[in-house]
Design a protein around this motif. Structure first.
Motif, short mmCIF file in Angstrom:
data_model
loop_
_atom_site.label_atom_id
_atom_site.label_comp_id
_atom_site.label_asym_id
_atom_site.label_seq_id
_atom_site.Cartn_x
_atom_site.Cartn_y
_atom_site.Cartn_z
N ALA A 49 0.84 -1.19 0.00
CA ALA A 49 0.00 0.00 0.00
C ALA A 49 0.88 1.24 0.00
O ALA A 49 2.00 1.22 0.50
CB ALA A 49 -0.93 0.01 1.21
N SER A 50 0.35 2.31 -0.55
CA SER A 50 1.07 3.58 -0.55
C SER A 50 0.10 4.71 -0.28
O SER A 50 -1.11 4.59 -0.50
CB SER A 50 1.79 3.81 -1.88
N ILE A 51 0.65 5.82 0.19
CA ILE A 51 -0.16 6.99 0.48
C ILE A 51 0.66 8.24 0.24
O ILE A 51 1.83 8.31 0.61
CB ILE A 51 -0.70 6.95 1.94
N THR A 52 0.06 9.21 -0.42
CA THR A 52 0.76 10.46 -0.71
C THR A 52 0.59 11.44 0.44
O THR A 52 -0.19 11.21 1.37
CB THR A 52 0.24 11.09 -2.01
N SER A 53 1.30 12.54 0.36
CA SER A 53 1.16 13.57 1.38
C SER A 53 -0.24 14.19 1.37
O SER A 53 -0.65 14.78 2.37
CB SER A 53 2.21 14.67 1.17
N GLY A 54 -0.96 14.04 0.26
CA GLY A 54 -2.32 14.51 0.14
C GLY A 54 -3.35 13.44 0.45
O GLY A 54 -4.53 13.63 0.14
N TYR A 55 -2.92 12.29 0.98
CA TYR A 55 -3.78 11.22 1.47
C TYR A 55 -4.39 10.35 0.37
O TYR A 55 -5.35 9.62 0.62
CB TYR A 55 -4.88 11.76 2.37
N ASP A 56 -3.87 10.43 -0.85
CA ASP A 56 -4.29 9.51 -1.90
C ASP A 56 -3.66 8.15 -1.65
O ASP A 56 -2.47 8.05 -1.35
CB ASP A 56 -3.89 10.02 -3.27
N THR A 57 -4.45 7.09 -1.81
CA THR A 57 -3.98 5.75 -1.46
C THR A 57 -4.07 4.78 -2.63
O THR A 57 -4.89 4.94 -3.53
CB THR A 57 -4.77 5.17 -0.28
N LYS A 58 -3.22 3.76 -2.59
CA LYS A 58 -3.25 2.66 -3.53
C LYS A 58 -2.97 1.37 -2.77
O LYS A 58 -2.24 1.37 -1.78
CB LYS A 58 -2.22 2.84 -4.65
N TYR A 59 -3.54 0.27 -3.28
CA TYR A 59 -3.38 -1.01 -2.61
C TYR A 59 -3.10 -2.12 -3.61
O TYR A 59 -3.55 -2.08 -4.76
CB TYR A 59 -4.65 -1.39 -1.84
N ALA A 60 -2.35 -3.11 -3.17
CA ALA A 60 -2.20 -4.32 -3.95
C ALA A 60 -3.53 -5.06 -3.98
O ALA A 60 -4.30 -5.02 -3.01
CB ALA A 60 -1.12 -5.21 -3.35
#
Length: 123
Positions: A49-60
């Motif tokens: 999982a990842s998250i940007t400084s603006g709280y956008d997220t991505k997941y496997a």
């Protein structure tokens, strides 16, 4: 340089939950994207999982609907709430951060990795 401090790993049974934490120190660095990778026994390292400084997220795909990544920018900390854990989630989990800093008047992006924390899901 940015340092990442992970905590929260442990051993649980299938169906249980764990929450991982990662605190990032930034000394003269701007922290952009942060996330979690994992490496399971006998498998290659993968992005969880990842998250940007603006709280956008991505997941496997393998963790969608079960894991939630969050971020507290005021504390320079990210979290990974893991629910309904499965045997295949067993892995060493690494906190990662992308940072920017000036090196000889050049803006450079750098990746920083934590030491890793072990999550074991036993049948």
């Amino acid at each position: 340089q940015v340092q990442l401090m992970e905590s929260g790993g442990g051993s649980v049974q299938p169906g249980e939950s764990l929450r991982l934490s990662c605190a990032a120190s930034r000394i003269g660095f701007r922290v952009n994207d942060m996330g979690w990778h994992r490496q399971a026994p006998g498998k290659e390292r993968e992005l969880v999982a990842s998250i940007t400084s603006g709280y956008d997220t991505k997941y496997a795909d393998s963790v969608k609907g079960r894991f939630t990544i969050s971020r507290d920018n005021s504390k320079n900390t990210i979290y990974l709430q893991m629910r309904s854990l499965r045997h295949e989630d067993t892995a060493v989990y690494y906190c990662t951060a992308e940072t920017e800093t000036f090196v000889n008047d050049t803006l450079v992006a750098l990746d920083t990795w934590g030491e890793g924390t072990l999550v074991t899901v036993s049948l």
